[in-house]
Design a protein around this motif. Structure first.
Motif, PDB file in Angstrom:
ATOM      1  N   SER A  39       8.678  27.485  36.183  1.00 39.44           N
ATOM      2  CA  SER A  39       9.974  28.140  36.260  1.00 39.44           C
ATOM      3  C   SER A  39      10.229  28.853  34.943  1.00 39.44           C
ATOM      4  CB  SER A  39      11.083  27.125  36.543  1.00 39.44           C
ATOM      5  OG  SER A  39      12.334  27.766  36.705  1.00 39.44           O
ATOM      6  N   CYS A  65       7.268  23.676  43.208  1.00 39.81           N
ATOM      7  CA  CYS A  65       7.472  24.664  42.158  1.00 39.81           C
ATOM      8  C   CYS A  65       6.651  24.221  40.951  1.00 39.81           C
ATOM      9  CB  CYS A  65       8.949  24.769  41.794  1.00 39.81           C
ATOM     10  SG  CYS A  65       9.296  25.900  40.434  1.00 39.81           S
ATOM     11  N   LYS A 117      10.572  31.564  39.821  1.00 37.22           N
ATOM     12  CA  LYS A 117       9.898  30.310  40.180  1.00 37.22           C
ATOM     13  C   LYS A 117       8.553  30.625  40.822  1.00 37.22           C
ATOM     14  CE  LYS A 117      14.026  27.420  40.628  1.00 37.22           C
ATOM     15  NZ  LYS A 117      13.725  26.613  39.430  1.00 37.22           N
ATOM     16  N   THR A 144      16.267  33.113  37.153  1.00 36.25           N
ATOM     17  CA  THR A 144      14.991  32.407  37.065  1.00 36.25           C
ATOM     18  C   THR A 144      13.927  33.041  37.958  1.00 36.25           C
ATOM     19  OG1 THR A 144      15.548  30.833  38.823  1.00 36.25           O
ATOM     20  CG2 THR A 144      16.084  30.189  36.564  1.00 36.25           C
TER      21      THR A 144
END
Length: 519
Positions: free
Chosen positions: A234, A231, A222, A220
């Motif tokens: 994502s 966050c 972020k 991932t």
């Protein structure tokens, strides 16, 4: 010297094992022998430097032995014959020709040359001699720090412990802990303000919001808002991320490297994948942008050069690709090697690949030269960076456990001074900038996260580290054909490119050493 070379090799393998994301039981057992091997190496080096001494002369005087061991590396090197520069033969291919660095005259008909005196370099060297730095630890991570970036007076660090931390540098205090990844952090980037404003507008946030992106082996990317620590986006990449970069060209591109050798591109505006290329045979360990250009380095030692172009379907176009046979940064006899890191400048790329030298690749021609970054083959070079008109290479001594930052003037890459910290952990990542007063401020990561604060020249404060010159590194520019013990096992083939675009007229922007705004 045979056993010394074997111990160097074993210690280098152990040091590289320690920074792997995961370890087997067998690898843990190898690491447990590090102290024993280092002691044996110190003993051998001491015997080589003073063969007339008996076994009973060491052991009682601990401090004396320590000083002798520290000096033994220089003695061994001084006893070795100087490397001979091979005369260029007429049957060499053009890509193997010697590249003479700017400021160095070409060889005369007699085959000899004398470096020209450089007043600017001499002045810079004099200004660095005796420079003092105050070191402050940033404590909070529970595992190796793998990457660091700076945003104004903040430093963001990513660690193998899966966390991203935000630090206020002037006070050396932790400001935020950004937890959300389930795997180790392998890359961080901070987009330019104009791209931050565009993203903030699309998310209905304050236009002054600053963002930082983190990439992880959990597949991932972020995006974090620094003011809140939240966050805000994502992206799932389907591949473990091993490197992360931002190309500030046009709409802006997020570029990721994978442990399978892929280079993938993501649109900054849509956050969608728009290109995926199998670029390398092994893990992509380094991605660096330089204007519209992107440079990728891999674990097998290859380097690729890309150009951003106005195409949504294929925003990156490969310009050149140089294999490990050209760079000389590949694995040797199947041994574990440190990850390849790079730092581009103009038509050159500075390479660090866990050896005692820095390498300089001319990405247009494929010619390679070396700059000595340690006084013996016991040195491990992990990262290379440029800040404030100087090139900085980190070095870790396998025999003594000392960490050093070596400084070289740009653009000539001539040695200036060294900052050595006894018993300081290996430095794996680096970021640096100039403060408003013109002093250097650096942050290094590895087993320790540390702020290096340059003290004013006229100040009375006592520094933790003082810049000193190492006479062994004076002649820093080496001939690319003069192999040392560190790469004698790996033979360099003819310098041939696997991609042959004519780049002779390609424009290349110059690197700026201007302090970042707000710092």
């Amino acid at each position: 010297m045979g056993e010394v070379r074997k111990l160097h090799k074993k210690l280098r393998q152990i040091e590289n094992l320690e920074i792997k994301p995961f370890l087997t039981q067998e690898e843990r057992e190898k690491i447990s022998r590090k102290v024993e091997l280092r002691s044996r190496l110190a003993e051998l080096l001491l015997q080589l430097s003073a063969p007339q001494q008996g076994q009973g002369t060491v052991g009682d005087e601990k401090e004396r032995m320590k000083r002798q061991v520290e000096d033994s590396l220089e003695v061994v090197v001084s006893q070795s014959p100087p490397a001979k520069v091979p005369r260029e033969s007429s049957d060499r291919v053009p890509s193997q020709r010697r590249e003479v660095a700017p400021g160095y005259p070409a060889e005369s008909q007699t085959g000899t040359s004398e470096p020209q005196e450089d007043p600017k370099h001499n002045c810079l060297r004099a200004s660095w001699e005796g420079a003092r730095f105050r070191l402050r630890l940033l404590e909070g991570h529970s595992d190796i720090v793998t990457c660091v970036v700076a945003v104004d007076n903040l430093v963001i660090s990513g660690s193998r412990d899966t966390t991203v931390k935000v630090w206020h540098v002037p006070t050396a205090s932790e400001q935020r802990n950004l937890g959300g990844h389930s795997g180790g952090i392998t890359g961080l980037l901070a987009p330019l303000p104009e791209y931050c404003r565009r993203l903030a507008k699309s998310l209905s946030l304050n236009e002054r919001e600053q963002f930082v992106l983190s990439g992880s082996v959990d597949c991932t990317i972020k995006i974090w808002a620094l003011s809140s620590g939240c966050c805000v986006k994502s992206i799932y990449t389907f591949n473990a991320i091993s490197a992360l970069c931002f190309v500030p060209d046009g709409e802006g591109l997020i570029v990721t490297g994978s442990d399978g050798g892929k280079v993938e591109v993501w649109s900054w505006d849509t956050m969608e994948n728009c290109q995926s290329i199998k670029a390398h045979e092994d893990s992509v360990t380094s991605l660096q942008s330089h204007g519209p250009l992107l440079f990728s380095g891999s674990a097998e030692g290859g380097v690729s050069v890309w150009e951003a172009q106005c195409s949504r379907a294929a925003p990156l176009r490969m310009l050149h690709q140089w294999s490990s046979a050209v760079t000389g940064c590949g694995r040797q006899n199947g041994a574990t090697v440190s990850q390849l890191t790079l730092s581009p400048r103009g038509d050159r790329v500075f390479l660090a690949n866990g050896r005692a030298s820095l390498k300089i690749l001319n990405w247009r021609t494929g010619s390679v030269s070396k700059v000595a970054n340690h006084s013996s083959v016991a040195g491990v070079t992990d990262c290379v960076s440029q800040t404030g008109g100087v090139l900085i290479g980190s070095c870790f001594d396998l025999a003594t456990g000392e960490s050093t930052l070596n400084l070289f003037s740009l653009p000539l890459c001539k040695y200036l001074v060294s900052l050595t910290c006894p018993e300081y952990p290996r430095i794996l990542c680096f970021t640096g900038w100039l403060t408003a007063s013109g002093c250097h401020r650096w942050v290094t990561g590895g087993r320790a996260l540390t702020v290096w604060e340059q003290l004013p020249a006229n100040g009375k404060q006592r520094g933790d580290v003082t810049a000193k010159r190492n006479s062994q590194l004076e002649a820093s520019l080496e001939e690319s054909g003069t192999d040392t013990e560190e790469d004698s096992d790996g033979k360099t083939d003819s310098c041939s490119a696997s991609h042959t675009t004519d780049l002779s007229n390609y424009p290349c922007s110059k690197m700026s050493d201007t302090p970042l705004p707000g710092r």
